[in-house]
Scaffold this active site. Structure first.
Site, PDB file in Angstrom:
ATOM      1  N   GLU A  97      10.109 -10.898  -6.915  1.00  0.00           N
ATOM      2  CA  GLU A  97       8.846 -10.668  -6.434  1.00  0.00           C
ATOM      3  C   GLU A  97       8.977 -10.920  -4.919  1.00  0.00           C
ATOM      4  O   GLU A  97       9.501 -12.205  -4.436  1.00  0.00           O
ATOM      5  CB  GLU A  97       7.990 -11.615  -7.292  1.00  0.00           C
ATOM      6  CG  GLU A  97       6.760 -10.706  -7.515  1.00  0.00           C
ATOM      7  CD  GLU A  97       6.788  -9.467  -8.260  1.00  0.00           C
ATOM      8  OE1 GLU A  97       7.049  -8.354  -7.615  1.00  0.00           O
ATOM      9  OE2 GLU A  97       7.005  -9.582  -9.392  1.00  0.00           O
ATOM     10  N   ASP A 104      11.162  -7.592  -1.668  1.00  0.00           N
ATOM     11  CA  ASP A 104      11.313  -6.140  -1.073  1.00  0.00           C
ATOM     12  C   ASP A 104      11.308  -5.906   0.231  1.00  0.00           C
ATOM     13  O   ASP A 104      11.997  -5.274   1.102  1.00  0.00           O
ATOM     14  CB  ASP A 104      10.666  -4.872  -1.677  1.00  0.00           C
ATOM     15  CG  ASP A 104       9.222  -5.054  -1.763  1.00  0.00           C
ATOM     16  OD1 ASP A 104       8.789  -5.913  -1.205  1.00  0.00           O
ATOM     17  OD2 ASP A 104       8.611  -4.070  -1.987  1.00  0.00           O
ATOM     18  N   GLY A 126      -5.796  -1.474 -10.180  1.00  0.00           N
ATOM     19  CA  GLY A 126      -5.828  -2.837  -9.440  1.00  0.00           C
ATOM     20  C   GLY A 126      -5.400  -4.051 -10.148  1.00  0.00           C
ATOM     21  O   GLY A 126      -5.869  -4.924 -10.094  1.00  0.00           O
ATOM     22  N   ALA A 127      -4.499  -3.786 -11.119  1.00  0.00           N
ATOM     23  CA  ALA A 127      -3.986  -4.849 -11.678  1.00  0.00           C
ATOM     24  C   ALA A 127      -2.469  -5.339 -11.614  1.00  0.00           C
ATOM     25  O   ALA A 127      -1.697  -5.931 -12.396  1.00  0.00           O
ATOM     26  CB  ALA A 127      -4.074  -4.383 -13.532  1.00  0.00           C
ATOM     27  N   GLY A 128      -2.095  -4.715 -10.318  1.00  0.00           N
ATOM     28  CA  GLY A 128      -0.760  -5.002 -10.079  1.00  0.00           C
ATOM     29  C   GLY A 128       0.410  -4.342 -10.813  1.00  0.00           C
ATOM     30  O   GLY A 128       1.668  -4.701 -10.920  1.00  0.00           O
ATOM     31  N   LEU A 129       0.027  -3.231 -11.413  1.00  0.00           N
ATOM     32  CA  LEU A 129       1.027  -2.204 -12.026  1.00  0.00           C
ATOM     33  C   LEU A 129       1.248  -0.932 -11.200  1.00  0.00           C
ATOM     34  O   LEU A 129       1.622  -0.023 -11.669  1.00  0.00           O
ATOM     35  CB  LEU A 129       0.468  -1.644 -13.552  1.00  0.00           C
ATOM     36  CG  LEU A 129       0.555  -3.069 -14.456  1.00  0.00           C
ATOM     37  CD1 LEU A 129      -0.150  -2.652 -15.766  1.00  0.00           C
ATOM     38  CD2 LEU A 129       1.799  -3.863 -14.722  1.00  0.00           C
ATOM     39  N   SER A 137      -1.723   2.360  -7.244  1.00  0.00           N
ATOM     40  CA  SER A 137      -1.901   3.128  -5.883  1.00  0.00           C
ATOM     41  C   SER A 137      -0.636   3.996  -5.611  1.00  0.00           C
ATOM     42  O   SER A 137      -0.567   5.076  -5.197  1.00  0.00           O
ATOM     43  CB  SER A 137      -1.937   2.205  -4.723  1.00  0.00           C
ATOM     44  OG  SER A 137      -2.778   1.098  -4.840  1.00  0.00           O
ATOM     45  N   GLU A 151       1.079   4.753   2.778  1.00  0.00           N
ATOM     46  CA  GLU A 151       0.276   3.493   2.457  1.00  0.00           C
ATOM     47  C   GLU A 151       0.288   2.461   3.458  1.00  0.00           C
ATOM     48  O   GLU A 151      -0.659   1.964   3.810  1.00  0.00           O
ATOM     49  CB  GLU A 151       0.724   2.969   1.054  1.00  0.00           C
ATOM     50  CG  GLU A 151       0.013   1.614   0.895  1.00  0.00           C
ATOM     51  CD  GLU A 151      -0.199   1.388  -0.742  1.00  0.00           C
ATOM     52  OE1 GLU A 151       0.277   2.332  -1.728  1.00  0.00           O
ATOM     53  OE2 GLU A 151      -0.493   0.272  -1.290  1.00  0.00           O
ATOM     54  N   ASP A 179       7.206  -0.358  -4.963  1.00  0.00           N
ATOM     55  CA  ASP A 179       6.516   0.523  -6.062  1.00  0.00           C
ATOM     56  C   ASP A 179       6.473   1.894  -5.865  1.00  0.00           C
ATOM     57  O   ASP A 179       6.936   2.470  -7.025  1.00  0.00           O
ATOM     58  CB  ASP A 179       4.905  -0.286  -5.561  1.00  0.00           C
ATOM     59  CG  ASP A 179       4.783  -1.553  -5.691  1.00  0.00           C
ATOM     60  OD1 ASP A 179       5.645  -2.313  -6.123  1.00  0.00           O
ATOM     61  OD2 ASP A 179       3.571  -1.972  -5.186  1.00  0.00           O
TER      62      ASP A 179
END
Ligand code: GLA
Length: 387
Positions: free
Chosen positions: A34, A37, A123-126, A129, A161, A173
């Site tokens: 985490e 990247d 918007g939950a970190g998965l 976007s 992005e 992502d």
């Protein structure tokens, strides 16, 4: 969510015509690795079975129209010659940014109508976007008759992005959403943007994703501040090791020998997280290859502690949920996943303990935080595709 209903909604919004084509891109969960990247490190994400679906059809004009099932009454319309005027963080900018980047590569895009629907929490970190961006790129390339190059699509969507939406994310992502393979996580070398698929033999264990339902927003969070701190660390360390181009090029031993070059204590802790997290990713993949799940679980826990104490991106809800998870029977490791500051956790839980796990963690989490958690059990799914 029935496909027939979505197709009907498409017709209601855009009228009768040729049957629209359907594309899908998954969300992702990061198992470990985490906030590295963007430091040239290794990360280990998997695509989910949940994701974004999009129906698309050319409309014979020079205009794109975007609608979403869960945003009734909101239709974004934009002339393909005027995309740049829509830069920003509104819904629609993610897709328009992808079109803009596709144009920058010399493509002439057709006007088209899009209808999005999703079973991925937003918007939950998965990576909702990135999933929208990648689904959009696949859909538009489909209309153009091009077979998407998955690596190139990931990089293009990341540029959209970064430059159009204005969020300075790394490559993880978009890459994970585009390149997933069923039953595998990807060991992604972010310096080279190359990956190998690693089968996930979790031997009777499953990935349980816990949504803290503490909303987070990348743009509003401290994400860019952390990136700047890593840049400062790199600049200081380069004095001791000329030519160093990313924090994760350093081994833990090299970092220990050089770390006094960093005078700011906070900046030193950020760098220490990055270097140690990179080592944990490689150790995790080894543990999985050796079918040593206990070691894998311990590494997940250590990753969380480092993100909590050194990188400081967890917060009360993520700490509470992961701590409760670790105390449950059958859970061998638990950590936050994604950017942090709210969002989701990932726990590895023995299959037969999952029902009790979600019930107990959910109840205790509610008591401590006042928030109702959601849990998703997802296998590693496939990357973006036409359905
Ligand atoms: C977000 C970013 C990714 C990555 C993670 C943290 O998801 O989009 O590029 O930096 O945070 O690991």
């Amino acid at each position: 969510m029935l496909l027939a209903e979505m197709e009907k909604l498409f017709t209601t919004l855009y009228g009768h015509g040729e049957k629209p084509r359907l594309f899908f891109a998954p969300g992702r969960v990061n198992l470990i690795g985490e906030h590295i990247d963007y430091n040239g490190g290794y990360v280990f994400p998997a695509a989910l079975e949940l994701g974004n679906y999009v129906y698309v059809r050319s409309n014979g004009t020079n205009t794109v129209r975007l609608a979403a099932e869960d945003l009734p009454g909101t239709m974004v319309t934009c002339d393909l010659d005027a995309l740049e005027s829509k830069k920003g963080r509104d819904w629609g900018a993610y897709q328009l940014g992808v079109f803009f980047e596709l144009q920058k590569e010399g493509r002439v895009l057709p006007g088209a109508d899009f209808l999005y629907f999703s079973n991925l929490p937003f918007g939950a970190g998965l990576s909702s976007s990135a999933s929208i961006e990648v689904a959009t790129a696949f859909a538009m390339l489909g209309l153009l008759g091009e077979t998407p190059d998955r690596r190139a699509v990931s990089l293009l969507c990341q540029r959209a992005e970064n430059l159009f939406v204005g969020v300075n994310c790394g490559i993880m992502d978009q890459y994970a959403c585009a390149n997933g393979e069923e039953g595998c996580a990807m060991l992604l070398d972010c310096a080279k943007v190359e990956s190998v698929q690693v089968p996930l033999p979790l031997d009777g264990y499953v990935m349980v994703i816990g949504n803290t339902n503490k909303k987070r927003s990348l743009a509003d969070s401290k994400y860019n501040e952390r990136r700047a701190e890593c840049d400062a660390a790199l600049a200081a360390l380069s004095e001791g090791k000329p030519g160093l181009s990313a924090l994760c090029e350093l081994t833990e031993e090299e970092f220990a020998a050089l770390s006094d070059k960093i005078t700011d204590e906070t900046v030193r802790r950020r760098a220490s997280h990055a270097v140690s997290e990179n080592a944990r990713v490689l150790a995790s993949v080894e543990a999985l290859k050796n079918r040593d799940l206990a070691a894998f679980g311990r590494l997940l826990n250590e990753s969380h502690f480092s993100l909590r104490d050194l990188y400081e991106v967890t917060g009360f809800e993520l700490d509470t949920m992961t701590e409760l998870a670790r105390g449950q029977e059958g859970c061998i490791g638990s950590r936050m996943t994604g950017a942090g500051f709210g969002g989701c956790t990932i726990s590895i839980v023995k299959e037969e303990c999952v029902a009790e796990f979600t019930e107990k963690v959910g109840a205790a989490y509610k008591e401590k935080t006042g928030l109702a958690a959601d849990f998703y059990i997802s296998k590693a799914g496939k990357g973006a595709c036409e359905l």
